[in-house]
Write an enzyme that holds these catalytic residues in place. Structure first.
Site, PDB file in Angstrom:
ATOM      1  N   ASP A   1       9.196 -12.369  -4.330  1.00 16.65           N
ATOM      2  CA  ASP A   1       8.992 -12.929  -2.998  1.00 16.65           C
ATOM      3  C   ASP A   1      10.092 -12.418  -2.054  1.00 16.65           C
ATOM      4  O   ASP A   1      11.280 -12.562  -2.353  1.00 16.65           O
ATOM      5  CB  ASP A   1       9.039 -14.463  -3.101  1.00 16.65           C
ATOM      6  N   GLY A   2       9.687 -11.848  -0.926  1.00 12.98           N
ATOM      7  CA  GLY A   2      10.648 -11.322   0.042  1.00 12.98           C
ATOM      8  C   GLY A   2      11.596 -12.391   0.573  1.00 12.98           C
ATOM      9  O   GLY A   2      12.739 -12.098   0.925  1.00 12.98           O
TER      10      GLY A   2
ATOM     11  N   ASP B   1       6.438  -5.767   6.649  1.00 13.06           N
ATOM     12  CA  ASP B   1       5.061  -5.257   6.641  1.00 13.06           C
ATOM     13  C   ASP B   1       4.223  -6.272   5.878  1.00 13.06           C
ATOM     14  O   ASP B   1       3.839  -6.057   4.726  1.00 13.06           O
ATOM     15  CB  ASP B   1       5.069  -3.886   5.951  1.00 13.06           C
ATOM     16  N   SER B   2       3.968  -7.393   6.514  1.00 10.93           N
ATOM     17  CA  SER B   2       3.409  -8.541   5.788  1.00 10.93           C
ATOM     18  C   SER B   2       1.961  -8.825   6.140  1.00 10.93           C
ATOM     19  O   SER B   2       1.427  -8.316   7.122  1.00 10.93           O
ATOM     20  CB  SER B   2       4.233  -9.787   6.137  1.00 10.93           C
ATOM     21  N   THR B   3       1.365  -9.689   5.321  1.00 14.03           N
ATOM     22  CA  THR B   3       0.070 -10.273   5.663  1.00 14.03           C
ATOM     23  C   THR B   3       0.309 -11.351   6.737  1.00 14.03           C
ATOM     24  O   THR B   3       1.437 -11.579   7.156  1.00 14.03           O
ATOM     25  CB  THR B   3      -0.546 -10.917   4.394  1.00 14.03           C
ATOM     26  N   ASP B   4      -0.759 -12.035   7.134  1.00 13.05           N
ATOM     27  CA  ASP B   4      -0.645 -13.085   8.153  1.00 13.05           C
ATOM     28  C   ASP B   4       0.092 -14.305   7.570  1.00 13.05           C
ATOM     29  O   ASP B   4       0.226 -14.419   6.358  1.00 13.05           O
ATOM     30  CB  ASP B   4      -2.051 -13.509   8.621  1.00 13.05           C
TER      31      ASP B   4
ATOM     32  N   ASP C   1       0.822  -1.212   0.000  1.00 12.96           N
ATOM     33  CA  ASP C   1       0.000   0.000   0.000  1.00 12.96           C
ATOM     34  C   ASP C   1       0.858   1.265   0.000  1.00 12.96           C
ATOM     35  O   ASP C   1       0.412   2.327  -0.414  1.00 12.96           O
ATOM     36  CB  ASP C   1      -0.938  -0.013   1.218  1.00 12.96           C
TER      37      ASP C   1
HETATM   38  N1  SAM Z   1      -0.736  -3.538   7.314  1.00 12.64           N
HETATM   39  C1  SAM Z   1      -1.061  -4.815   6.836  1.00 12.64           C
HETATM   40  C2  SAM Z   1      -1.499  -5.820   7.845  1.00 12.64           C
HETATM   41  O1  SAM Z   1      -0.745  -6.154   8.771  1.00 12.64           O
HETATM   42  O2  SAM Z   1      -2.613  -6.297   7.702  1.00 12.64           O
HETATM   43  C3  SAM Z   1      -0.078  -5.326   5.909  1.00 12.64           C
HETATM   44  C4  SAM Z   1      -0.265  -4.588   4.655  1.00 12.64           C
HETATM   45  S1  SAM Z   1       0.643  -4.965   3.296  1.00 12.64           S
HETATM   46  C5  SAM Z   1      -0.531  -4.547   2.066  1.00 12.64           C
HETATM   47  C6  SAM Z   1       1.013  -6.663   3.274  1.00 12.64           C
HETATM   48  C7  SAM Z   1       1.641  -7.053   1.941  1.00 12.64           C
HETATM   49  O3  SAM Z   1       2.556  -8.115   2.099  1.00 12.64           O
HETATM   50  C8  SAM Z   1       0.634  -7.494   0.892  1.00 12.64           C
HETATM   51  O4  SAM Z   1       0.527  -6.533  -0.113  1.00 12.64           O
HETATM   52  C9  SAM Z   1       1.188  -8.829   0.372  1.00 12.64           C
HETATM   53  O5  SAM Z   1       1.055  -8.980  -1.020  1.00 12.64           O
HETATM   54  C10 SAM Z   1       2.638  -8.719   0.815  1.00 12.64           C
HETATM   55  N2  SAM Z   1       3.308 -10.014   0.933  1.00 12.64           N
HETATM   56  C11 SAM Z   1       2.809 -11.166   1.461  1.00 12.64           C
HETATM   57  N3  SAM Z   1       3.715 -12.150   1.355  1.00 12.64           N
HETATM   58  C12 SAM Z   1       4.823 -11.619   0.798  1.00 12.64           C
HETATM   59  C13 SAM Z   1       6.094 -12.161   0.445  1.00 12.64           C
HETATM   60  N4  SAM Z   1       6.395 -13.438   0.665  1.00 12.64           N
HETATM   61  N5  SAM Z   1       7.009 -11.312  -0.119  1.00 12.64           N
HETATM   62  C14 SAM Z   1       6.702 -10.015  -0.338  1.00 12.64           C
HETATM   63  N6  SAM Z   1       5.506  -9.468  -0.044  1.00 12.64           N
HETATM   64  C15 SAM Z   1       4.581 -10.252   0.517  1.00 12.64           C
END
Ligand code: SAM
Length: 283
Positions: free
Chosen positions: A137-138, A156-159, A86
Site C-alpha cells: 500500500d502506497g 498514478d492512482s485509481t479514483d 501498467d
Molecule cells: N491511469 C490510471 C487512471 O487514472 O485511471 C491509473 C492507472 S494505474 C493502473 C492505478 C493503479 O493504482 C492501480 O493499478 C491500483 O492497483 C493502484 N493503487 C490503487 N490504490 C493504491 C494504493 N493505496 N497503493 C498503491 N497502489 C494503489
C-alpha cells in the site's frame, strides 16, 4: 454476438467500446481486473469497470504525468511512483538519463503481471535496472519512508474509491511533503472538473494539498477515454513553480521526441478555464 465494453461515467451517462474479444478477467484481492482487445483503442485494461490504459491514448496520460515536473526540475534523481501498475509512467521516466532510482509501489501485483502479459506498450521498461518494484500500500510506504528521500513523487492512482482512497487523504499528502527534498515535486491524479462526482473529489484533494504545499497548481490534459475527456493532474512543490522555473531550452535539448507533451503544452496546460478556476478558487 457483438461484445461491448460499457463504462458508467455517471448514473445517466455511459461510454462504450466495441471489443473484439476479452483477453483476461479475474478478481484480485483488491479489484476486478479485465483486459479487452478492440479495433478502435487496441488493447485496454480496466479495474472495477473503469478504464485505466489503452494502446491508443495512454501516451497522453503518461506524457502529462511525467514531463511537466521533469522540465521544472532538471535535477530529479530519485523518483517514487505510487500505483501506476501498467508501467507507462515508469516507461516515460526511464527516458531521463539523470534519474538514478525509480521506486514503484503498486498495491496489486495482478495489475503488473497482467500488464506485462498483455499491455507491452506500457510495461516494456519495468525491468530497467533503476526500477525497484514494491507490492504494498502506497500509504504505508510513504509513512515509513525517510525524510527528504525523493525528488519527485508521482501518484498514478485509481479514483478515491476502493484501494485508492488513502491516496487522497491529508495524512498521505503530509507524508509526501515530508519525504520530498527541498526542490521536490508531487504530481497527483486530480480527477476531473466536468461531471459532479469527479469534480467533488477534484475540489477535495486540491483543498487538502493547498494547505500543505506552498506551491500548488492544477493542470489539464485531454484524455478521450476518461469520463468527459477533461482530466487534471495536481502539481505541488516546496519551492519550484512550473511556469516561472520551467527549463524550456534545457528540456528541449534532450530531444525526447514526445508524442503529446511539448513546451507550449507545458505552458498552456496550466491555463485553466473559468469554471475550473471558480471551483478551485484559483482566481
Ligand atoms: N491511469 C490510471 C487512471 O487514472 O485511471 C491509473 C492507472 S494505474 C493502473 C492505478 C493503479 O493504482 C492501480 O493499478 C491500483 O492497483 C493502484 N493503487 C490503487 N490504490 C493504491 C494504493 N493505496 N497503493 C498503491 N497502489 C494503489
Amino acid at each position: 454476438m457483438e461484445l461491448w465494453y460499457t463504462e458508467e461515467w455517471t448514473e445517466n451517462t455511459r461510454f462504450s467500446i466495441k471489443a473484439e474479444k476479452q483477453l483476461f478477467s479475474a478478481q484480485s484481492s483488491f479489484q476486478r481486473v479485465d483486459v479487452f482487445e478492440s479495433k478502435e483503442f487496441g488493447r485496454f485494461l480496466t479495474l472495477d469497470g473503469l478504464m485505466m490504459v489503452n494502446d491508443k491514448d495512454e501516451f497522453i496520460y503518461h506524457d502529462m504525468i511525467v514531463h511537466p515536473a521533469m522540465a521544472t526540475n532538471m535535477n530529479i534523481k530519485n523518483v517514487l511512483v505510487i500505483g501506476g501498475g501498467d508501467g507507462g509512467t515508469v516507461r516515460e521516466l526511464t527516458r531521463y538519463p539523470q534519474i538514478e532510482k525509480i521506486d514503484m509501489v503498486e498495491i496489486d501485483k495482478m495489475v503488473v503481471d497482467v500488464s506485462r502479459e498483455y499491455i507491452d506498450v506500457c510495461s516494456c521498461k519495468l525491468d530497467d535496472a533503476r526500477v525497484n518494484l514494491y507490492f504494498e500500500d502506497g500509504v504505508a510506504f510513504v509513512k515509513n519512508a525517510k525524510d527528504k528521500s525523493y525528488d519527485l513523487i508521482l501518484v498514478d492512482s485509481t479514483d478515491p474509491i476502493g484501494p485508492g482512497e488513502g491516496l487522497f487523504t491529508v495524512d498521505f499528502y503530509n507524508d509526501c511533503y515530508r519525504i520530498l527534498s527541498d526542490e521536490g515535486i508531487l504530481v497527483n491524479q486530480n480527477e476531473s472538473p466536468y461531471f459532479e462526482s469527479y469534480a467533488r473529489e477534484m475540489k477535495r484533494s486540491n483543498s487538502k494539498i493547498k494547505d500543505i504545499f506552498p506551491i500548488s497548481k492544477v493542470y489539464q490534459f485531454h484524455m478521450p477515454t476518461y469520463p468527459s475527456g477533461h482530466w487534471l493532474f495536481g502539481f505541488s512543490s516546496k519551492k519550484l513553480d512550473p511556469i516561472k522555473d520551467h527549463n524550456k531550452e534545457t528540456w528541449e535539448n534532450l530531444n525526447l521526441n514526445t508524442k503529446y507533451y511539448n513546451s507550449e503544452v507545458h505552458k498552456g496546460a496550466f491555463a485553466l478555464p473559468e469554471y475550473v478556476k471558480d471551483m478551485l478558487d484559483a482566481k
